[in-house]
Scaffold this motif. Structure first.
Motif: not given
Length: 147
Positions: A33-45, A62-72
């Motif tokens: 969510t916009s209150k807390e957003i984490w992304l995974v990029i190349h195995g790093r959070i 960023l919200l589209e990729q939130a909580g998921a692997d955004a590496s690609e």
């Protein structure tokens, strides 16, 4: 749930232990969510909550990729070296080793020099050279006949 383990990451092999926090993908998926957003990029959070309003491409991306692997997606956009450097300030940990995909061993795809279709690395230049040779030969032969 986060797991903290010691890791020697100084790159010099001098045994300096730095703690690495590992997160499960289920934990990352909750931060979408916009209150807390984490992304995974190349195995790093990365916790990019503070960066949400500053992102040049807008917060929706960023919200589209939130909580998921955004590496690609991160690589497809072609982020600058400055953007890659900025990531470091938002780093909070790594994906737990049990959640990593087998092919994600290399965290930096720009260092992966393997040719995906190796035959094209040598066959196209050879065919091109042969065609140029024939074209040159036919041009040379037509010039010698007209003289």
């Amino acid at each position: 749930m986060a797991t903290v383990e010691a890791s020697s990451s100084d790159g010099k092999g001098q045994g300096v232990e730095t703690p690495v926090t590992y997160y499960r993908l289920e934990e990352v998926a909750k931060r979408n969510t916009s209150k807390e957003i984490w992304l995974v990029i190349h195995g790093r959070i990365y916790d990019i909550t503070r960066f949400l309003n500053e992102h040049p491409g807008g917060e929706e991306v960023l919200l589209e990729q939130a909580g998921a692997d955004a590496s690609e997606s991160f690589e497809d956009v072609g982020h600058s070296s400055d953007a890659r450097e900025m990531l470091k300030q938002y780093y909070i940990g790594d994906v737990h080793p049990n959640d990593l995909k087998p092919e994600s061993g290399n965290k930096d795809p720009s260092k992966n020099n393997t040719c995906k279709s190796c035959w094209s690395c040598w066959i196209f230049p050879i065919i091109g050279a042969i065609l140029l040779g024939f074209l040159y030969r036919s041009y040379y032969m037509s010039e010698s006949k007209s003289s």
